[in-house]
Design an enzyme around this catalytic site. Structure first.
Site, PDB file in Angstrom:
ATOM      1  N   ASP A   1      -9.707  -1.133   4.388  1.00 16.33           N
ATOM      2  CA  ASP A   1      -8.542  -2.018   4.251  1.00 16.33           C
ATOM      3  C   ASP A   1      -7.609  -2.001   5.458  1.00 16.33           C
ATOM      4  O   ASP A   1      -7.331  -0.960   6.021  1.00 16.33           O
ATOM      5  CB  ASP A   1      -7.737  -1.650   3.006  1.00 16.33           C
ATOM      6  CG  ASP A   1      -6.519  -2.545   2.860  1.00 16.33           C
ATOM      7  OD1 ASP A   1      -6.690  -3.769   2.879  1.00 16.33           O
ATOM      8  OD2 ASP A   1      -5.407  -2.015   2.755  1.00 16.33           O
TER       9      ASP A   1
ATOM     10  N   ASN B   1      -0.384  -9.200   5.594  1.00 19.15           N
ATOM     11  CA  ASN B   1      -1.765  -9.676   5.598  1.00 19.15           C
ATOM     12  C   ASN B   1      -2.445  -9.344   4.288  1.00 19.15           C
ATOM     13  O   ASN B   1      -2.379  -8.199   3.866  1.00 19.15           O
ATOM     14  CB  ASN B   1      -2.581  -9.016   6.720  1.00 19.15           C
ATOM     15  CG  ASN B   1      -2.239  -9.563   8.076  1.00 19.15           C
ATOM     16  OD1 ASN B   1      -1.698 -10.644   8.200  1.00 19.15           O
ATOM     17  ND2 ASN B   1      -2.558  -8.807   9.092  1.00 19.15           N
TER      18      ASN B   1
ATOM     19  N   LEU C   1       0.235   5.226   1.913  1.00 12.91           N
ATOM     20  CA  LEU C   1       1.187   6.342   1.888  1.00 12.91           C
ATOM     21  C   LEU C   1       1.445   6.904   3.278  1.00 12.91           C
ATOM     22  O   LEU C   1       2.286   7.776   3.450  1.00 12.91           O
ATOM     23  CB  LEU C   1       0.694   7.431   0.931  1.00 12.91           C
ATOM     24  CG  LEU C   1       0.472   6.946  -0.517  1.00 12.91           C
ATOM     25  CD1 LEU C   1       0.055   8.112  -1.414  1.00 12.91           C
ATOM     26  CD2 LEU C   1       1.727   6.282  -1.083  1.00 12.91           C
TER      27      LEU C   1
ATOM     28  N   HIS D   1      -3.700   0.385  -4.723  1.00 14.09           N
ATOM     29  CA  HIS D   1      -3.555  -0.010  -3.317  1.00 14.09           C
ATOM     30  C   HIS D   1      -2.191   0.398  -2.765  1.00 14.09           C
ATOM     31  O   HIS D   1      -1.273  -0.415  -2.669  1.00 14.09           O
ATOM     32  CB  HIS D   1      -3.722  -1.537  -3.247  1.00 14.09           C
ATOM     33  CG  HIS D   1      -4.034  -2.042  -1.889  1.00 14.09           C
ATOM     34  ND1 HIS D   1      -4.833  -3.143  -1.683  1.00 14.09           N
ATOM     35  CD2 HIS D   1      -3.649  -1.630  -0.660  1.00 14.09           C
ATOM     36  CE1 HIS D   1      -4.929  -3.378  -0.388  1.00 14.09           C
ATOM     37  NE2 HIS D   1      -4.216  -2.479   0.257  1.00 14.09           N
TER      38      HIS D   1
ATOM     39  N   ASP E   1      -0.324  -3.137  -2.708  1.00 15.35           N
ATOM     40  CA  ASP E   1      -0.450  -3.156  -1.244  1.00 15.35           C
ATOM     41  C   ASP E   1       0.858  -2.680  -0.604  1.00 15.35           C
ATOM     42  O   ASP E   1       1.298  -3.208   0.424  1.00 15.35           O
ATOM     43  CB  ASP E   1      -0.845  -4.541  -0.727  1.00 15.35           C
ATOM     44  CG  ASP E   1      -1.356  -4.493   0.717  1.00 15.35           C
ATOM     45  OD1 ASP E   1      -1.494  -3.389   1.266  1.00 15.35           O
ATOM     46  OD2 ASP E   1      -1.619  -5.572   1.286  1.00 15.35           O
TER      47      ASP E   1
END
Lengths: 434, 326
Positions: A151, A277, A63, A60, A304
């Site tokens: 996502d 989030n 980039l 996750h 993330d």
């Protein structure tokens, strides 16, 4: 190609740890054993007191390329990953445009081929991540895409999500859900609770996560398609996942370093560095996330990693974008949570995410080497040397990422990547990018 | 904090009883300035106050600017509204620009909770006065409400408010009615009244009460009519329909019939009870028009008292030296 001997470390296997040297040549492990001779001309990495294991795999990573190059590029994100001990990362598709076409996926993969670590790509589930029309998953799967997610956005429409699961199943790919019901999350800026109430910030309740997890578990039950839950942060959602896995549903799940180590009280001074989030939660949920990792209720830690240009995080809390950096500090934070448990450490950071992303030896892969495997002769040499005992202080001034939005600035960390080896090449040595 | 002298005013919850009484007492000394022919004192002569309102507000802005001018301060009034945000300028850059002009204090109204606290970090040498930040705090409103109540109670007893300290608030029963959840006025009012010693209860539709009310230093009035019969102060909050809070109740009519101060409900009030509202009033929603104009209504005094309270806040924060400096 480089010949290399990693000497005197603790080699971490699937179940046990043994003291051994690792000899690497031509991109692969050639021998593993005690007191190996130093081959002529070989680079020696001193791994005394360190864990030697498969390089970390991040499921996750945002980039930002294409579209958000001011915050991060594939190249800079890959450098941050290498410093953090990752040898493979999965680029998230919430770029501009989204990775919902062969063209965009090919572009990101081509940037990845010049990067310092292996870069895999996750595709969008729906066109434009709008949650309406399915993205060309079969075409993307043919390019080697194995994970699909909207996502940043949730696939809010249950019928669309069901259709996506049914469509994806025969393709041999896995969908991943950002589980937050959009109507319950509303415009919320931080966790809903006493802190948000005192600060006058609109809350984002754990209920939003719980509702989508409960719904999607039923969709998985009906469709039989595998599903991965991204960044779980709620005690209730984790309990639902645990029960579903006990039933045998094909569910995998990840948690993030920040949900393991930071508390909603960090938002108390309105510093948007801590806006993310799903939001940082209260004590009960943080404890549940830590417990889920320790007990193996979740498979993986994923960062993330969400770079944002400094000027955007300088806005007021409600106007600033959500997201924190993760790649460069993740391993130390996981080490802090797991304590002295190298087997689970490598399971969470390397072996299980590699399985979920289908990046292991034997998986059908497109141009990428094998990750998350055993430390045995013949395996691709994607390795990390991690010193679990050294302490250091995180600083936003010394990041490889283009962005500076780490929530760990000034925090003392325990454990540091000493070396990262990608396809037999030493890309990080003595903690420094080569 | 035991005083706002030489400091910022961002959150009433951080102030002690002494600090609040000091502001009320200082404001008393500024009341008579309004009755002079020349409505000015030289207390802040040569000082510069920037008035930075990111959110439309006529009364608070005029009240602050009037207060600054009566203290002889120069006022830099920036018509920010949302224009520079639209042009992409960050709050930090806007503040840096103003600071470069040389200011002693900034009065900030912003729709984002926490904006004043953030600004205080950007410009540590400038006094920051929060004129309302999002749903968080509106400290001068809390102070002027307490000031208004203290003056009214003192007047009835025939004593000077100055010198009564917090004594008139001891055991005072205050009920705050309406949208507690989304109200910065409620948060500041509760901080002020509770710190001064009053007993505060809140009433409103369940959807407009905060989820964590158990942790607030207030009681919940489940029976509004009974609460009204027992209250000394009834403080009504504005239902901010322009921000979409109307969606939290089935209809404005139902809100009025259940939690509005209708004439029938107002008849239950004790004769000495006072009615307050921070304005602007939605007549016919939070209260009936006739109730707003009753003698028990202090709504006009609240507006008038905004000026001396804001004079006191500007004076204490800008000219007042801290204990260390004295």
């Amino acid at each position: 190609m480089t010949e290399l001997l990693i000497r005197g470390g603790w080699v971490v296997g699937e179940a046990a740890t043994v003291r051994a040297d690792v000899h690497v040549r031509d991109g692969a492990i050639v021998s593993v054993g005690e007191d190996l001779d130093v081959p002529t001309g070989a680079l020696v990495i001193d791994a005394e007191g360190c864990w030697v294991g498969p390089g970390f795999v991040d499921l996750h990573a945002h980039l930002r390329e294409p579209g958000g190059e001011a915050a991060e590029t594939v190249a800079s994100g890959a450098r941050a990953a290498a410093v953090g001990g990752f040898t493979a990362i999965v680029a998230m598709p919430n770029t501009e445009p989204a990775i919902d076409s062969v063209d965009t996926a090919s572009y990101v993969l081509s940037r990845g081929r010049h990067a310092v670590v292996d870069v895999a790509v996750a595709g969008a589930i729906t066109v434009g991540r709008r949650g309406e029309h399915l993205a060309p998953m079969a075409e993307l799967a043919a390019l080697g895409v194995r994970l699909f997610t909207d996502d940043g956005a949730v696939v809010q429409d249950a019928a669309v999500m069901r259709r996506a699961l049914v469509y994806a199943r025969p393709l041999g790919v896995r969908l991943a859900q950002h589980a937050e019901d959009a109507s319950l999350a509303g415009p919320g800026h931080m966790n809903e609770g006493p802190v948000s109430s005192r600060l006058g910030l609109i809350g984002r309740p754990t209920l939003a996560e719980d509702v989508i997890v409960a719904r999607d578990l039923e969709l998985v039950r009906v469709t039989g398609a595998p599903l991965h839950f991204l960044h779980l942060s709620s005690a209730r959602a984790l309990a639902l996942v645990e029960a579903a896995r006990a039933e045998g549903l094909p569910i995998t799940a990840e948690v993030t370093p920040h949900h393991l180590t930071l508390h909603e009280s960090a938002c108390g001074t309105y510093d948007a560095t801590f806006k993310v989030n799903p939001p940082l939660r209260g004590t009960r949920d943080v404890d549940a996330v830590r417990d889920a990792l320790r007990r193996g209720v979740v498979d993986a830690v994923a960062t993330d990693h969400a770079p944002h240009a400094p000027e955007t995080k300088d806005r007021s809390f409600d106007e600033a974008p959500s997201g924190v950096l993760g790649l460069e500090h993740a391993a130390a934070l996981v080490n802090e949570v797991l304590g002295d448990d190298p087997v689970r450490f490598f399971a969470a950071l390397s072996r299980q995410p590699a399985r979920i992303a289908q990046l292991r030896g034997g998986d059908a892969r497109a141009g990428l080497s094998a990750h998350g495997g055993s430390i045995v002769p013949g395996e691709d040499a994607n390795l990390v040397v991690f010193d679990p005992a050294t302490t250091w202080v995180a600083s936003r001034e010394i990041l490889q990422s283009r962005a500076r939005n780490t929530p760990y600035h000034g925090r003392q960390l325990r454990g540091r990547v000493r070396a990262t080896v990608v396809r037999g090449e030493v890309v990080v040595h003595e903690g420094e990018l080569q | 904090m035991d005083t706002i002298r030489g400091g910022n005013l961002i959150d009433l919850g951080t102030l002690s009883r002494d600090a609040i009484v000091e502001v009320l007492d200082t404001a008393e000394s500024f009341v008579e300035v309004a009755s002079r022919t020349v409505k000015k004192v030289p207390a802040l002569s040569g000082r510069v106050v920037a008035s930075l309102f990111y959110e439309e507000s006529t009364r608070t802005r005029l009240s602050f600017e009037t207060a600054a001018k009566r203290l002889s301060a120069d006022v830099l009034s920036l018509a920010v509204a949302s224009s520079s945000v639209k042009k992409g300028e960050s709050l930090r850059d806007t503040i840096a620009t103003i600071e470069a002009l040389g200011i002693d204090a900034v009065v900030l109204r912003h729709r984002s909770s926490g904006a004043a606290e953030q600004v205080s970090r950007y410009v540590p040498h400038v006094r920051v006065i929060n004129a309302g930040d999002g749903l968080h705090q509106h400290p001068t409103q809390g102070l002027l409400d307490a000031f208004t109540v203290r003056r009214a109670l003192a007047g009835r007893r025939g004593v000077e408010a100055l010198g009564t300290g917090a004594s008139l608030f001891e055991g005072l029963r205050v009920v705050i009615v309406g949208d507690i959840r989304h109200s910065r006025v409620a948060r500041s009012d509760i901080d002020a009244y509770v710190t001064l010693g009053a007993r505060v209860s809140v009433a409103g539709p369940a959807t407009l009460l905060p989820d964590d009310l158990d942790d607030w230093p207030v009681e919940v009035a489940t029976d509004l009519d009974a609460a009204l019969e027992q209250s000394d102060v009834v403080s009504l909050l504005r239902l901010q329909t322009e921000r979409g809070t109307g969606a939290f109740v089935p209809s404005l009519r139902e809100f009025t019939s259940t939690f509005g101060l209708t004439e029938e409900r107002a008849a239950r009030l004790r004769p000495e009870a006072v009615v307050m509202h921070p304005g602007p009033i939605n007549r016919g929603v939070e209260l009936d028009s006739a109730v707003a104009d009753l003698p028990s209504s202090l709504i006009a005094q609240q507006v008038a008292n905004g000026v001396p309270i804001r004079m006191a806040v500007l004076y204490l924060t800008i000219a007042g030296r801290t204990k260390e400096e004295r």
